[in-house]
Design an enzyme around this catalytic site. Structure first.
Site, PDB file in Angstrom:
ATOM      1  N   LYS A 119      73.985  76.617  41.230  1.00  0.00           N
ATOM      2  CA  LYS A 119      75.129  75.805  41.669  1.00  0.00           C
ATOM      3  C   LYS A 119      74.739  74.957  42.882  1.00  0.00           C
ATOM      4  CE  LYS A 119      77.542  78.515  45.123  1.00  0.00           C
ATOM      5  NZ  LYS A 119      78.730  78.528  45.922  1.00  0.00           N
ATOM      6  N   LYS A 146      76.078  74.272  49.818  1.00  0.00           N
ATOM      7  CA  LYS A 146      75.908  73.560  51.079  1.00  0.00           C
ATOM      8  C   LYS A 146      74.756  74.126  51.906  1.00  0.00           C
ATOM      9  CE  LYS A 146      80.443  75.002  52.631  1.00  0.00           C
ATOM     10  NZ  LYS A 146      80.538  76.442  52.906  1.00  0.00           N
ATOM     11  N   LYS A 199      72.976  86.551  48.000  1.00  0.00           N
ATOM     12  CA  LYS A 199      72.788  86.301  49.443  1.00  0.00           C
ATOM     13  C   LYS A 199      71.799  87.296  50.055  1.00  0.00           C
ATOM     14  CE  LYS A 199      75.884  82.961  50.199  1.00  0.00           C
ATOM     15  NZ  LYS A 199      76.828  82.176  50.922  1.00  0.00           N
TER      16      LYS A 199
END
Ligand code: ATP
Ligand code: LTN
Length: 336
Positions: free
Chosen positions: A197, A200, A115
């Site tokens: 992965k 969203k 992140k």
């Protein structure tokens, strides 16, 4: 007397529209397990602000996530479904646990590294201590089981370490939780880059199937999914990650084994296979989309269950928090 049920805790961030990865990796397992356990499911809105959110969209998204849990089959009268930010115990325990967590442990977290790379202009302290808030969520409710996708296992490990450390100092305060990942669907990969992965918050909308995608959109995204240059439907994650991911998805939605799928599509091209995966996923999601649309119309019902469950979560969490404060040696609150 009936035997007391064990406790299950889980949640998702309100960071975007849910994907098929969230459904197969988490939500579906919650539904399968919810009869057997006493369940708490959080809308993790405090975790969500580790990344900037537009306030209007964020508010709507968090409410939609709540309704989606219900639409997916979690009865809010039997399960405690609530907003993390409505229960102040999470922030309080999180601070306390920060003081029992080492920076060396947090430095190893791969989600933080990922992140930080993705949001290089906003590497905030919340992103860094994210796992501590997650540990607080879980430990407040004395959870035995935490069903999550594989990407969250590292956070479950640190939760256990923090709990064991705390118990080591003060006695048995926290239950040590176990992680639970299902056999299939625990790691659904991106349709555009099967090395990553499905997420969203992916910028490429073709990379993810969203639970609210219309059937035709779903079929189109599967048709465009990145595969290899062979034409054989065969499971081989190292050499055929795209096809293997589609096989996992097809297996998770139809219940067929990988061998059965290889047999079913022997001699067929990828086109037929991708079409079948698209159909299976569209069929899986249609009833959920219909229930969600119905629920969205019933604001009064949603408001009523939010109120009742917030209260339930608050009481359950305060019990642990009071114990923690006492063990640490905080002075007692005297109110008149
Ligand atoms: P973001 O992209 O904002 O990081 P996310 O899609 O990773 O979000 P989370 O809210 O972080 O979603 O995760 C909710 C749950 O869904 C977690 O249990 C997580 O492990 C699971 N999950 C998320 N993505 C996948 C995936 N691709 N495959 C299987 N499980 C997943
Ligand atoms: N970090 C989790 C969301 C989450 C969670 C939790 C999951 C926050 N607190 C407690 C299980 C238990 C994620 O899925 N990204």
């Amino acid at each position: 007397m009936a035997e007391e049920k064990k406790i299950l805790y889980s949640g998702m961030q309100a960071t975007g529209s849910l994907t098929l990865g969230n459904y197969l990796g988490a939500l579906r397992n919650w539904i399968n397990l919810n009869e057997e356990y006493e369940c708490f499911f959080g809308v993790m809105d405090m975790h969500s602000i580790t990344v900037r959110q537009n306030p209007t969209e964020f508010r709507q998204r968090a409410r939609d996530l709540f309704a989606l849990y219900v639409a997916a089959g979690l009865d809010p009268e039997k399960n405690c479904i609530y907003f993390q930010s409505h229960v102040s115990s999470h922030a309080e325990l999180s601070w306390i646990l920060n003081c029992y967590t080492y920076m060396g442990e947090l430095n190893r977290m791969t989600q933080f590294k990922d992140k930080s790379a993705k949001h290089a202009d906003n590497i905030n302290a919340g992103l860094y201590t994210y796992p501590v808030l997650m540990a607080a969520d879980i430990l407040l409710y004395q959870a035995d089981l935490v069903p999550v996708g594989k990407d969250q296992l590292q956070h479950l490990e640190i939760t256990r370490d923090i709990a064991q450390r705390f118990n080591g100092i003060y006695g048995d305060v926290f239950t040590i939780p176990e992680a639970y990942t299902g056999k299939i669907g625990a790691r659904v990969m991106s349709l555009q880059d099967p090395a990553r992965k499905m997420s969203k918050s992916d910028e490429n909308p073709n990379a993810s199937i969203f639970l609210m995608d219309d059937g035709n959109v779903i079929r189109k995204k599967f048709k465009r999914a990145v595969t290899d240059s062979e034409a054989e439907v065969r499971y081989d994650v190292a050499n055929k990650p795209g096809i293997s991911n589609l096989m996992d998805i097809y297996s998770a939605t139809t219940g067929k084994t990988l061998e059965e799928i290889e047999r079913e599509f022997a001699g067929c091209g990828y086109g037929d296979f991708k079409g079948a995966v698209g159909d299976a996923v569209a069929d899986l999601l249609t009833p959920l989309q219909e229930r969600f649309a119905e629920l969205k119309k019933d604001k009064e019902y949603i408001d009523r269950v939010i109120r009742a469950n917030d209260e339930k979560a608050f009481y359950a969490s305060q019990k642990t928090l009071r114990k923690v404060k006492k063990k640490i040696g905080f002075t007692e609150i005297i109110r008149c």
